[in-house]
Design a protein around this motif. Structure first.
Motif, mmCIF file in Angstrom:
data_model
loop_
_atom_site.group_PDB
_atom_site.id
_atom_site.type_symbol
_atom_site.label_atom_id
_atom_site.label_comp_id
_atom_site.label_asym_id
_atom_site.label_seq_id
_atom_site.Cartn_x
_atom_site.Cartn_y
_atom_site.Cartn_z
ATOM 1 N N SER A 52 0.834 -1.190 0.000
ATOM 2 C CA SER A 52 0.000 0.000 0.000
ATOM 3 C C SER A 52 0.870 1.240 0.000
ATOM 4 N N SER A 53 0.364 2.285 -0.628
ATOM 5 C CA SER A 53 1.055 3.575 -0.584
ATOM 6 C C SER A 53 0.492 4.446 0.534
ATOM 7 N N SER A 54 -0.488 3.932 1.267
ATOM 8 C CA SER A 54 -1.124 4.684 2.346
ATOM 9 C C SER A 54 -0.084 5.148 3.349
ATOM 10 N N GLY A 55 -0.141 6.412 3.686
ATOM 11 C CA GLY A 55 0.815 6.979 4.629
ATOM 12 C C GLY A 55 2.140 7.329 3.999
ATOM 13 N N GLY A 56 2.261 7.133 2.693
ATOM 14 C CA GLY A 56 3.500 7.442 1.988
ATOM 15 C C GLY A 56 3.207 8.236 0.727
ATOM 16 N N GLU A 57 4.162 8.240 -0.153
ATOM 17 C CA GLU A 57 4.023 8.944 -1.421
ATOM 18 C C GLU A 57 3.220 8.104 -2.410
ATOM 19 N N PRO A 58 2.399 8.742 -3.222
ATOM 20 C CA PRO A 58 1.712 7.984 -4.267
ATOM 21 C C PRO A 58 2.719 7.499 -5.312
ATOM 22 N N LEU A 59 2.302 6.516 -6.089
ATOM 23 C CA LEU A 59 3.139 5.938 -7.139
ATOM 24 C C LEU A 59 2.904 6.700 -8.437
ATOM 25 N N ALA A 60 3.981 7.049 -9.131
ATOM 26 C CA ALA A 60 3.882 7.708 -10.440
ATOM 27 C C ALA A 60 4.446 6.770 -11.497
ATOM 28 N N TYR A 61 3.787 6.719 -12.655
ATOM 29 C CA TYR A 61 4.275 5.877 -13.751
ATOM 30 C C TYR A 61 3.962 6.539 -15.083
ATOM 31 N N LEU A 62 4.734 6.184 -16.095
ATOM 32 C CA LEU A 62 4.515 6.644 -17.462
ATOM 33 C C LEU A 62 3.579 5.646 -18.125
ATOM 34 N N HIS A 63 2.393 6.093 -18.513
ATOM 35 C CA HIS A 63 1.379 5.198 -19.061
ATOM 36 C C HIS A 63 1.777 4.723 -20.457
ATOM 37 N N GLY A 64 1.591 3.415 -20.676
ATOM 38 C CA GLY A 64 1.791 2.846 -21.999
ATOM 39 C C GLY A 64 3.136 2.187 -22.230
ATOM 40 N N VAL A 65 3.984 2.143 -21.205
ATOM 41 C CA VAL A 65 5.308 1.541 -21.396
ATOM 42 C C VAL A 65 5.530 0.307 -20.510
ATOM 43 N N GLY A 66 4.479 -0.166 -19.840
ATOM 44 C CA GLY A 66 4.610 -1.381 -19.045
ATOM 45 C C GLY A 66 5.239 -1.180 -17.691
ATOM 46 N N GLY A 67 5.114 0.008 -17.124
ATOM 47 C CA GLY A 67 5.700 0.283 -15.816
ATOM 48 C C GLY A 67 4.924 -0.312 -14.655
ATOM 49 N N ILE A 68 3.686 -0.707 -14.911
ATOM 50 C CA ILE A 68 2.867 -1.394 -13.904
ATOM 51 C C ILE A 68 2.278 -2.627 -14.581
ATOM 52 N N VAL A 69 1.694 -3.532 -13.808
ATOM 53 C CA VAL A 69 1.168 -4.769 -14.395
ATOM 54 C C VAL A 69 0.115 -4.426 -15.452
ATOM 55 N N PRO A 70 0.060 -5.221 -16.534
ATOM 56 C CA PRO A 70 -0.828 -4.909 -17.664
ATOM 57 C C PRO A 70 -2.293 -4.707 -17.289
ATOM 58 N N GLY A 71 -2.829 -5.542 -16.413
ATOM 59 C CA GLY A 71 -4.239 -5.424 -16.049
ATOM 60 C C GLY A 71 -4.555 -4.121 -15.348
ATOM 61 N N LEU A 72 -3.635 -3.646 -14.509
ATOM 62 C CA LEU A 72 -3.850 -2.371 -13.832
ATOM 63 C C LEU A 72 -3.694 -1.221 -14.825
ATOM 64 N N GLU A 73 -2.712 -1.322 -15.707
ATOM 65 C CA GLU A 73 -2.526 -0.261 -16.690
ATOM 66 C C GLU A 73 -3.773 -0.111 -17.564
ATOM 67 N N LYS A 74 -4.379 -1.235 -17.973
ATOM 68 C CA LYS A 74 -5.614 -1.182 -18.769
ATOM 69 C C LYS A 74 -6.730 -0.498 -17.981
ATOM 70 N N ALA A 75 -6.833 -0.815 -16.690
ATOM 71 C CA ALA A 75 -7.885 -0.228 -15.855
ATOM 72 C C ALA A 75 -7.656 1.261 -15.619
ATOM 73 N N MET A 76 -6.423 1.722 -15.713
ATOM 74 C CA MET A 76 -6.099 3.136 -15.496
ATOM 75 C C MET A 76 -6.431 3.994 -16.722
ATOM 76 N N GLU A 77 -6.448 3.389 -17.897
ATOM 77 C CA GLU A 77 -6.707 4.109 -19.153
ATOM 78 C C GLU A 77 -8.006 4.911 -19.050
ATOM 79 N N GLY A 78 -7.945 6.203 -19.378
ATOM 80 C CA GLY A 78 -9.126 7.059 -19.395
ATOM 81 C C GLY A 78 -9.517 7.639 -18.051
#
Length: 160
Positions: free
Chosen positions: A25-51
């Motif tokens: 969890s990022s709770s109590g810490g810094e949020p996670l930042a990623y560049l969308h579309g380059v596979g920086g997070i798991v594919p299923g989460l990246e798809k859910a983040m789109e839009g």
């Protein structure tokens, strides 16, 4: 602004397993930042983040196939205790780097029995459904440098 290719998305998350136990969890810490579309997070989460956009809160379940994969039996090996020269104490859960023809991989001791050690090179979350609770906190255009490098740069830029 919506999350799309060439945007940097920042989000808070809580990751749980099927039983509801918190895995990360990022709770109590810094949020996670990623560049969308380059596979920086798991594919299923990246798809859910789109839009999505700032302020969006949502839950998503990512299957193993869209997460860390299904366990690969080829990444599990039984080796003699002597393979761990220079290590006095071995315990289940210990992590090591193993050299393979494809390079170094992380392995975890899964079992120790009769002088033999079972090591597992699968990701610890392979085969598991990943339950994410997400809150999008920022979306911005990626800089040219970030797009060229394929990852997010922090405040003040990034130096290689």
């Amino acid at each position: 602004m919506q999350i799309a290719e060439r945007t940097v998305a920042t989000f808070h998350y809580t990751l749980t397993n099927d039983a509801g136990a918190v895995l990360d969890s990022s709770s109590g810490g810094e949020p996670l930042a990623y560049l969308h579309g380059v596979g920086g997070i798991v594919p299923g989460l990246e798809k859910a983040m789109e839009g999505r956009q700032v302020g969006d809160k949502f839950d998503v379940v990512v299957s193993p196939e869209e997460g860390y994969g299904t366990p690969n039996d080829m990444l599990i090996q039984v080796v003699p205790r002597e393979a761990f020269q220079g290590v006095d104490e071995l315990a289940v859960g210990m992590q090591f780097q193993a050299q393979t023809p494809q390079g170094a991989i992380s392995v975890v001791i899964a079992k120790i029995e009769d002088g033999m050690v079972t090591v597992d090179g699968n990701h610890p979350l392979a085969g598991q459904n990943l339950h994410f609770a997400i809150e999008v906190t920022d979306v911005r255009e990626a800089s040219v440098e970030e797009v060229l490098h394929g990852h997010v740069h922090g405040a003040g830029g990034h130096h290689h």
